[in-house]
Write a protein that holds these residues in place. Structure first.
Motif, PDB file in Angstrom:
ATOM      1  N   LYS A 199      37.329  24.257  -9.842  1.00  0.00           N
ATOM      2  CA  LYS A 199      37.708  25.224  -8.809  1.00  0.00           C
ATOM      3  C   LYS A 199      38.631  24.618  -7.764  1.00  0.00           C
ATOM      4  N   PHE A 200      38.748  23.275  -7.760  1.00  0.00           N
ATOM      5  CA  PHE A 200      39.613  22.609  -6.788  1.00  0.00           C
ATOM      6  C   PHE A 200      40.995  22.314  -7.349  1.00  0.00           C
ATOM      7  N   TRP A 201      41.159  22.287  -8.670  1.00  0.00           N
ATOM      8  CA  TRP A 201      42.457  21.885  -9.208  1.00  0.00           C
ATOM      9  C   TRP A 201      42.968  22.758 -10.354  1.00  0.00           C
ATOM     10  N   VAL A 202      42.163  23.691 -10.837  1.00  0.00           N
ATOM     11  CA  VAL A 202      42.613  24.577 -11.909  1.00  0.00           C
ATOM     12  C   VAL A 202      43.055  25.895 -11.294  1.00  0.00           C
ATOM     13  N   PHE A 203      44.268  26.332 -11.618  1.00  0.00           N
ATOM     14  CA  PHE A 203      44.842  27.538 -11.033  1.00  0.00           C
ATOM     15  C   PHE A 203      45.140  28.550 -12.153  1.00  0.00           C
ATOM     16  N   TYR A 204      44.871  29.813 -11.853  1.00  0.00           N
ATOM     17  CA  TYR A 204      45.090  30.860 -12.840  1.00  0.00           C
ATOM     18  C   TYR A 204      46.130  31.848 -12.308  1.00  0.00           C
TER      19      TYR A 204
ATOM     20  N   ILE B  76      47.874  22.570 -28.506  1.00  0.00           N
ATOM     21  CA  ILE B  76      47.345  23.494 -27.490  1.00  0.00           C
ATOM     22  C   ILE B  76      48.252  23.505 -26.258  1.00  0.00           C
ATOM     23  N   PHE B  77      48.729  22.327 -25.850  1.00  0.00           N
ATOM     24  CA  PHE B  77      49.667  22.262 -24.731  1.00  0.00           C
ATOM     25  C   PHE B  77      50.947  23.030 -25.052  1.00  0.00           C
ATOM     26  N   LEU B  78      51.430  22.866 -26.273  1.00  0.00           N
ATOM     27  CA  LEU B  78      52.663  23.537 -26.670  1.00  0.00           C
ATOM     28  C   LEU B  78      52.499  25.051 -26.621  1.00  0.00           C
ATOM     29  N   ALA B  79      51.337  25.530 -27.052  1.00  0.00           N
ATOM     30  CA  ALA B  79      51.078  26.971 -26.973  1.00  0.00           C
ATOM     31  C   ALA B  79      51.035  27.435 -25.519  1.00  0.00           C
ATOM     32  N   GLY B  80      50.451  26.613 -24.640  1.00  0.00           N
ATOM     33  CA  GLY B  80      50.412  26.969 -23.223  1.00  0.00           C
ATOM     34  C   GLY B  80      51.786  26.987 -22.596  1.00  0.00           C
ATOM     35  N   LEU B  81      52.634  26.041 -22.965  1.00  0.00           N
ATOM     36  CA  LEU B  81      53.992  26.004 -22.421  1.00  0.00           C
ATOM     37  C   LEU B  81      54.782  27.239 -22.814  1.00  0.00           C
ATOM     38  N   ARG B  82      54.536  27.730 -24.024  1.00  0.00           N
ATOM     39  CA  ARG B  82      55.264  28.912 -24.490  1.00  0.00           C
ATOM     40  C   ARG B  82      54.855  30.174 -23.722  1.00  0.00           C
ATOM     41  N   GLN B  83      53.716  30.129 -23.030  1.00  0.00           N
ATOM     42  CA  GLN B  83      53.239  31.293 -22.287  1.00  0.00           C
ATOM     43  C   GLN B  83      53.725  31.328 -20.843  1.00  0.00           C
ATOM     44  N   ILE B  84      54.388  30.265 -20.389  1.00  0.00           N
ATOM     45  CA  ILE B  84      54.889  30.248 -19.007  1.00  0.00           C
ATOM     46  C   ILE B  84      56.178  31.060 -18.939  1.00  0.00           C
ATOM     47  N   PRO B  85      56.245  32.086 -18.111  1.00  0.00           N
ATOM     48  CA  PRO B  85      57.461  32.930 -18.033  1.00  0.00           C
ATOM     49  C   PRO B  85      58.672  32.130 -17.589  1.00  0.00           C
ATOM     50  N   SER B  86      59.793  32.346 -18.235  1.00  0.00           N
ATOM     51  CA  SER B  86      61.019  31.610 -17.913  1.00  0.00           C
ATOM     52  C   SER B  86      61.569  31.993 -16.540  1.00  0.00           C
ATOM     53  N   MET B  87      61.137  33.154 -16.019  1.00  0.00           N
ATOM     54  CA  MET B  87      61.670  33.593 -14.721  1.00  0.00           C
ATOM     55  C   MET B  87      61.268  32.636 -13.607  1.00  0.00           C
ATOM     56  N   TYR B  88      60.132  31.939 -13.770  1.00  0.00           N
ATOM     57  CA  TYR B  88      59.719  30.977 -12.756  1.00  0.00           C
ATOM     58  C   TYR B  88      60.736  29.837 -12.664  1.00  0.00           C
ATOM     59  N   TYR B  89      61.171  29.340 -13.820  1.00  0.00           N
ATOM     60  CA  TYR B  89      62.132  28.245 -13.823  1.00  0.00           C
ATOM     61  C   TYR B  89      63.493  28.713 -13.341  1.00  0.00           C
ATOM     62  N   GLU B  90      63.859  29.948 -13.685  1.00  0.00           N
ATOM     63  CA  GLU B  90      65.152  30.477 -13.235  1.00  0.00           C
ATOM     64  C   GLU B  90      65.171  30.619 -11.721  1.00  0.00           C
TER      65      GLU B  90
ATOM     66  N   PHE C  93      56.370  19.416 -11.709  1.00  0.00           N
ATOM     67  CA  PHE C  93      55.176  19.226 -10.890  1.00  0.00           C
ATOM     68  C   PHE C  93      54.833  20.448 -10.034  1.00  0.00           C
ATOM     69  N   ARG C  94      55.784  21.345  -9.824  1.00  0.00           N
ATOM     70  CA  ARG C  94      55.515  22.520  -9.001  1.00  0.00           C
ATOM     71  C   ARG C  94      55.253  23.782  -9.827  1.00  0.00           C
ATOM     72  N   ILE C  95      55.715  23.798 -11.074  1.00  0.00           N
ATOM     73  CA  ILE C  95      55.555  25.001 -11.908  1.00  0.00           C
ATOM     74  C   ILE C  95      54.756  24.696 -13.175  1.00  0.00           C
ATOM     75  N   THR C  96      55.280  23.763 -13.987  1.00  0.00           N
ATOM     76  CA  THR C  96      54.693  23.537 -15.309  1.00  0.00           C
ATOM     77  C   THR C  96      53.247  23.058 -15.225  1.00  0.00           C
ATOM     78  N   ILE C  97      53.021  21.964 -14.530  1.00  0.00           N
ATOM     79  CA  ILE C  97      51.661  21.388 -14.494  1.00  0.00           C
ATOM     80  C   ILE C  97      50.670  22.315 -13.795  1.00  0.00           C
ATOM     81  N   PRO C  98      50.999  22.919 -12.638  1.00  0.00           N
ATOM     82  CA  PRO C  98      50.020  23.854 -12.043  1.00  0.00           C
ATOM     83  C   PRO C  98      49.657  25.019 -12.961  1.00  0.00           C
ATOM     84  N   LEU C  99      50.649  25.571 -13.667  1.00  0.00           N
ATOM     85  CA  LEU C  99      50.351  26.693 -14.553  1.00  0.00           C
ATOM     86  C   LEU C  99      49.639  26.243 -15.831  1.00  0.00           C
TER      87      LEU C  99
END
Length: 308
Positions: free
Chosen positions: A299-304, A185-199, A213-219
């Protein structure tokens, strides 16, 4: 004529929609029957039995709230709750951490990814089986694999299963080993993070740790929340591992006395089915409250992504 034609068309569409609904209900009928007979029916029966004294051999006798009052005075039940909470609060975060770590590694595009994904998922299918529990008991036994490996380094091992200080820890390791399902499930979620954020982060000078810690885990927090709730509910229901490893006793010294194991002992070993039913409803209430607490805290730590 056009208005009359439109009205006729709407009536035809409505009639077609009703036919489709009937077909859907027809196909769902077996599921509804199973829900009523296999889930809701036994739950209501269990609720009724929780207010009775029932030994499986004679008709149940109503005893009011005696079973629930008894739980406040049952020291072994308190021990079972302590063991179960310790098991859940330690093994679930560790399992999710291992699953996320391996998912991040696999997301880097390793050669033979399909093989690794299948191999890592396999423990999730086998981890709750009787065979693996028996194997685990042998591995951590006095003459088991762990002590044999330690002997190569001149370290004298012990009976990890037979020691109250380490028996629960071996079951935690077994639970962490079944990381495959949340990892996928984590692997599927990682594949959905747009690469433009890392670029964009790389252009701004962010290193890999900062990107994690600023992109992967929050998303990934919605996926982390989903996995945490699933594992929380499932881990509270763990039974087979403790039953096989301890021989059904919860020993040594009740160190592996899971709540479900003690419930089984009361219901099917001591024939206190009324008391066991009350225990089952207590477990349901505890799990429901923790799930509600998890949703409230989200609602305090999950971000969409779609939040404004």
């Amino acid at each position: 004529m056009s208005a009359l034609g439109e009205l006729t068309r709407l009536k035809g569409a409505k009639a077609a929609g009703k036919k489709q609904n009937k077909a859907a209900y027809l196909f769902l009928a077996p599921w509804f029957v199973g829900l009523a007979l296999v889930t809701i029916g036994p739950m209501l029966a269990s609720l009724g039995l929780s207010f009775t004294r029932y030994n499986l051999l004679s008709p149940p006798k109503f005893n009011g709230l005696d079973n629930y009052v008894r739980m406040w005075e049952d020291e072994r039940l308190h021990t079972a709750l302590q063991v179960t909470f310790t098991y859940v609060l330690v093994s679930v975060p560790l399992q999710l951490a291992v699953a996320l770590f391996l998912a991040i590694i696999l997301d880097r595009g390793l050669r033979g990814l399909a093989f690794y994904r299948s191999a890592f998922y396999l423990p999730s299918l086998l981890g709750a089986s009787v065979a693996i529990a028996m194997l685990w008991r042998q591995i951590f036994g006095v003459d088991g694999l762990i002590n044999q490996v330690l002997s190569w380094f001149g370290i004298e091992g012990q009976g990890w299963i037979s020691s109250p200080d380490t028996a629960l820890g071996t079951l935690m390791i077994l639970h962490v080993w079944t990381f495959g399902s949340p990892m996928i499930i984590f692997l599927a979620g990682l594949r959905q993070i747009p690469s433009m954020y890392y670029e964009a982060a790389a252009v701004d000078g962010a290193n890999k740790r900062q990107q994690l810690f600023r992109i992967t885990i929050p998303l990934l927090t919605p996926i982390i929340f989903f996995n945490a709730v699933l594992q929380l509910i499932g881990t509270f229901q763990s039974f087979t591992q403790a039953y096989i490893v301890s021989g059904g006793t919860g020993g040594p010294v009740d160190s592996t006395l899971f709540y479900t194991l003690y419930l089984y002992q009361q219901g099917f070993a001591n024939f206190n089915m009324g008391y066991a039913s009350a225990m089952a409803w207590l477990l349901l209430i505890i799990t429901a409250l923790l799930t509600v607490l998890a949703f409230w805290s989200s609602k305090f730590w999950v971000f969409y992504d779609d939040e404004n």
